[in-house]
Design a protein around this motif. Structure first.
Motif, PDB file in Angstrom:
ATOM      1  N   MET A 263       0.822  -1.203   0.000  1.00  0.00           N
ATOM      2  CA  MET A 263       0.000   0.000   0.000  1.00  0.00           C
ATOM      3  C   MET A 263       0.860   1.259   0.000  1.00  0.00           C
ATOM      4  O   MET A 263       0.542   2.245  -0.671  1.00  0.00           O
ATOM      5  CB  MET A 263      -0.927   0.001   1.218  1.00  0.00           C
ATOM      6  CG  MET A 263      -2.007  -1.068   1.212  1.00  0.00           C
ATOM      7  SD  MET A 263      -3.295  -0.776  -0.014  1.00  0.00           S
ATOM      8  CE  MET A 263      -4.355   0.375   0.856  1.00  0.00           C
ATOM      9  N   ILE A 264       1.943   1.241   0.739  1.00  0.00           N
ATOM     10  CA  ILE A 264       2.829   2.407   0.790  1.00  0.00           C
ATOM     11  C   ILE A 264       3.499   2.634  -0.559  1.00  0.00           C
ATOM     12  O   ILE A 264       3.692   3.774  -0.993  1.00  0.00           O
ATOM     13  CB  ILE A 264       3.878   2.232   1.909  1.00  0.00           C
ATOM     14  CG1 ILE A 264       3.186   2.300   3.276  1.00  0.00           C
ATOM     15  CG2 ILE A 264       4.970   3.293   1.815  1.00  0.00           C
ATOM     16  CD1 ILE A 264       4.091   2.002   4.445  1.00  0.00           C
ATOM     17  N   LYS A 265       3.829   1.537  -1.255  1.00  0.00           N
ATOM     18  CA  LYS A 265       4.464   1.661  -2.575  1.00  0.00           C
ATOM     19  C   LYS A 265       3.535   2.279  -3.614  1.00  0.00           C
ATOM     20  O   LYS A 265       3.992   2.806  -4.629  1.00  0.00           O
ATOM     21  CB  LYS A 265       4.930   0.291  -3.060  1.00  0.00           C
ATOM     22  CG  LYS A 265       6.159  -0.243  -2.340  1.00  0.00           C
ATOM     23  CD  LYS A 265       6.532  -1.619  -2.867  1.00  0.00           C
ATOM     24  CE  LYS A 265       7.727  -2.192  -2.109  1.00  0.00           C
ATOM     25  NZ  LYS A 265       8.066  -3.555  -2.575  1.00  0.00           N
ATOM     26  N   THR A 266       2.220   2.211  -3.368  1.00  0.00           N
ATOM     27  CA  THR A 266       1.274   2.780  -4.331  1.00  0.00           C
ATOM     28  C   THR A 266       1.158   4.301  -4.205  1.00  0.00           C
ATOM     29  O   THR A 266       0.563   4.945  -5.070  1.00  0.00           O
ATOM     30  CB  THR A 266      -0.131   2.163  -4.145  1.00  0.00           C
ATOM     31  OG1 THR A 266      -0.620   2.482  -2.826  1.00  0.00           O
ATOM     32  CG2 THR A 266      -0.099   0.656  -4.329  1.00  0.00           C
ATOM     33  N   ILE A 267       1.717   4.879  -3.113  1.00  0.00           N
ATOM     34  CA  ILE A 267       1.654   6.328  -2.933  1.00  0.00           C
ATOM     35  C   ILE A 267       2.653   6.991  -3.862  1.00  0.00           C
ATOM     36  O   ILE A 267       3.842   6.670  -3.863  1.00  0.00           O
ATOM     37  CB  ILE A 267       1.966   6.719  -1.473  1.00  0.00           C
ATOM     38  CG1 ILE A 267       0.977   6.049  -0.505  1.00  0.00           C
ATOM     39  CG2 ILE A 267       1.902   8.236  -1.301  1.00  0.00           C
ATOM     40  CD1 ILE A 267       1.315   6.286   0.950  1.00  0.00           C
ATOM     41  N   LEU A 268       2.177   7.923  -4.676  1.00  0.00           N
ATOM     42  CA  LEU A 268       3.059   8.626  -5.609  1.00  0.00           C
ATOM     43  C   LEU A 268       3.826   9.715  -4.875  1.00  0.00           C
ATOM     44  O   LEU A 268       3.255  10.504  -4.139  1.00  0.00           O
ATOM     45  CB  LEU A 268       2.244   9.261  -6.740  1.00  0.00           C
ATOM     46  CG  LEU A 268       1.582   8.298  -7.734  1.00  0.00           C
ATOM     47  CD1 LEU A 268       0.724   9.077  -8.714  1.00  0.00           C
ATOM     48  CD2 LEU A 268       2.629   7.505  -8.492  1.00  0.00           C
ATOM     49  N   TYR A 281       3.266   0.900  -9.345  1.00  0.00           N
ATOM     50  CA  TYR A 281       3.278  -0.354  -8.596  1.00  0.00           C
ATOM     51  C   TYR A 281       1.866  -0.786  -8.238  1.00  0.00           C
ATOM     52  O   TYR A 281       1.031   0.019  -7.808  1.00  0.00           O
ATOM     53  CB  TYR A 281       4.099  -0.219  -7.311  1.00  0.00           C
ATOM     54  CG  TYR A 281       4.102  -1.478  -6.484  1.00  0.00           C
ATOM     55  CD1 TYR A 281       4.978  -2.519  -6.767  1.00  0.00           C
ATOM     56  CD2 TYR A 281       3.182  -1.653  -5.445  1.00  0.00           C
ATOM     57  CE1 TYR A 281       4.965  -3.692  -6.034  1.00  0.00           C
ATOM     58  CE2 TYR A 281       3.162  -2.822  -4.701  1.00  0.00           C
ATOM     59  CZ  TYR A 281       4.055  -3.839  -5.001  1.00  0.00           C
ATOM     60  OH  TYR A 281       4.032  -5.000  -4.272  1.00  0.00           O
ATOM     61  N   THR A 282       1.573  -2.049  -8.416  1.00  0.00           N
ATOM     62  CA  THR A 282       0.313  -2.639  -7.975  1.00  0.00           C
ATOM     63  C   THR A 282       0.596  -4.019  -7.395  1.00  0.00           C
ATOM     64  O   THR A 282       1.532  -4.704  -7.824  1.00  0.00           O
ATOM     65  CB  THR A 282      -0.706  -2.794  -9.122  1.00  0.00           C
ATOM     66  OG1 THR A 282      -0.113  -3.586 -10.168  1.00  0.00           O
ATOM     67  CG2 THR A 282      -1.131  -1.451  -9.681  1.00  0.00           C
ATOM     68  N   LEU A 283      -0.220  -4.419  -6.429  1.00  0.00           N
ATOM     69  CA  LEU A 283      -0.119  -5.762  -5.871  1.00  0.00           C
ATOM     70  C   LEU A 283      -0.817  -6.712  -6.838  1.00  0.00           C
ATOM     71  O   LEU A 283      -1.976  -6.497  -7.184  1.00  0.00           O
ATOM     72  CB  LEU A 283      -0.784  -5.811  -4.494  1.00  0.00           C
ATOM     73  CG  LEU A 283      -0.612  -7.098  -3.683  1.00  0.00           C
ATOM     74  CD1 LEU A 283       0.850  -7.283  -3.284  1.00  0.00           C
ATOM     75  CD2 LEU A 283      -1.488  -7.070  -2.440  1.00  0.00           C
ATOM     76  N   PRO A 284      -0.137  -7.768  -7.297  1.00  0.00           N
ATOM     77  CA  PRO A 284      -0.758  -8.682  -8.273  1.00  0.00           C
ATOM     78  C   PRO A 284      -2.053  -9.284  -7.746  1.00  0.00           C
ATOM     79  O   PRO A 284      -2.220  -9.504  -6.545  1.00  0.00           O
ATOM     80  CB  PRO A 284       0.314  -9.769  -8.456  1.00  0.00           C
ATOM     81  CG  PRO A 284       1.598  -9.137  -8.023  1.00  0.00           C
ATOM     82  CD  PRO A 284       1.228  -8.174  -6.942  1.00  0.00           C
TER      83      PRO A 284
END
Length: 334
Positions: A263-268, A281-284
């Motif tokens: 979830m943190i990786k999805t923050i731009l 980035y998205t979680l598969p």
């Protein structure tokens, strides 16, 4: 001090395929006077939890909990009538898609008048002794609208919900929610399908309510980036299971669960250089449907760290207030 303390909340739902456990032993501790973010993808069960707290479950639901206290009040032992008495006074809710919850056949003034606190006999006697006049209904309503940032009160009060924008309708819902000065406000994705400017206005308004009136807010959202900076504490939920809870600093600086890391990786981060048309980035995979809920840790089929042990539900571990439910947590930053 905890204003709302929930332990092992479970909700079983009767479906055509049989009984499904939609919410599985969710625990929440909301500190008095704080903003607590409950984050999860759409369909993760956030609204079901909110309705269980309010005591307005669906007839097909079976709600159980080891503990559900609002302050010193045991919510599980209250009758339906007693639950209704605390709704609006102790707990209020701001729903997403406000137009669908406002009565389309009534003007805003009439709807706001219905939720205003009615003066008691004792208050009337005290006002007579002090020789003070009760504030008129219209003045009370206008004051509420001004608190939430609505200046053209005459136009709004004379309008039907369909004549107002989504943002104004949401502000009206917030004004109705704070009419009785509740101790806890549950905001269920209050900015969904709104433009960025209106979203910022709503979040600023909720923050002011918390800071000026010490109102505790449970903020439900599927957008981690939009509410993380606003929240004092954050809990993440996936497919009806809480995966990680902690303070803002603990969650952002030292996430332990793979779902939180994703979830943190999805923050731009626009401070860093992002290449044009680069892949975000998205979680598969996607969140499973209600009749295909995995056994054990429900993130298992999508988790990059999943192993054989994940078919067993992990126990919650508490690391100095940082609660994690995972067989293989990242303990390096703890």
């Amino acid at each position: 001090m905890a204003l709302l303390d929930i332990r092992n909340l479970s909700i079983d739902v009767e479906t055509a395929q049989g009984t499904v456990r939609m919410i599985d032993k969710v625990s929440l501790t909301i500190i008095d006077g704080s903003i607590h973010g409950l984050v999860g993808e759409s369909g993760s069960g956030k609204t079901m939890i909110a309705k269980a707290i309010l005591g307005v479950p669906n007839r097909k639901w079976t709600v159980t909990a080891d503990r559900m206290f609002l302050g010193s009040t045991d919510l599980t032992k209250l009758s339906t009538y007693e639950r209704r008495k605390i709704m609006g006074t102790e707990i209020s809710m701001i729903f997403q898609r406000p137009r669908s919850y406002l009565d389309p056949s009534k003007k805003i003034f009439i709807q706001m008048n219905e939720v205003l606190p009615k003066p008691t006999l004792q208050s009337r006697i005290l006002n007579k002794i002090k020789r003070t006049k009760l504030q008129s209904t219209e003045t009370q309503i206008k004051d509420l609208l001004h608190k939430v940032g609505i200046q053209n009160d005459k136009t709004v009060l004379a309008s039907y919900p369909h004549e107002l924008s989504e943002g104004v309708c949401q502000k009206v819902m917030i004004a109705m929610a704070i009419a009785n000065n509740p101790r806890l406000i549950i905001a269920d994705e209050p900015t969904s399908s709104m433009e960025d400017v209106t979203q910022a206005q709503i979040f600023r308004l909720l923050y002011k309510l918390n800071q000026l009136h010490n109102t505790t807010i449970l903020l439900l959202s599927n957008n981690f980036g939009s509410i993380s900076n606003l929240s004092d504490y954050i809990s993440l939920i996936y497919c009806g299971q809480t995966v990680e809870s902690g303070s803002y600093k603990q969650i952002i600086e030292s996430p332990m669960h793979p779902y939180t890391e994703a979830m943190i990786k999805t923050i731009l981060d626009f401070d860093d250089s992002v290449e044009h048309k680069s892949t975000l980035y998205t979680l598969p995979g996607s969140i499973p449907s209600s009749n295909q809920v995995p056994i054990g840790c429900r993130l298992g089929p999508r988790c990059p760290k999943a192993e054989r042990e994940c078919v067993i539900s992990p126990e919650s571990e508490n690391y100095k207030g940082h609660v994690i439910s995972c067989h293989f947590p990242n303990l390096e930053g703890s």
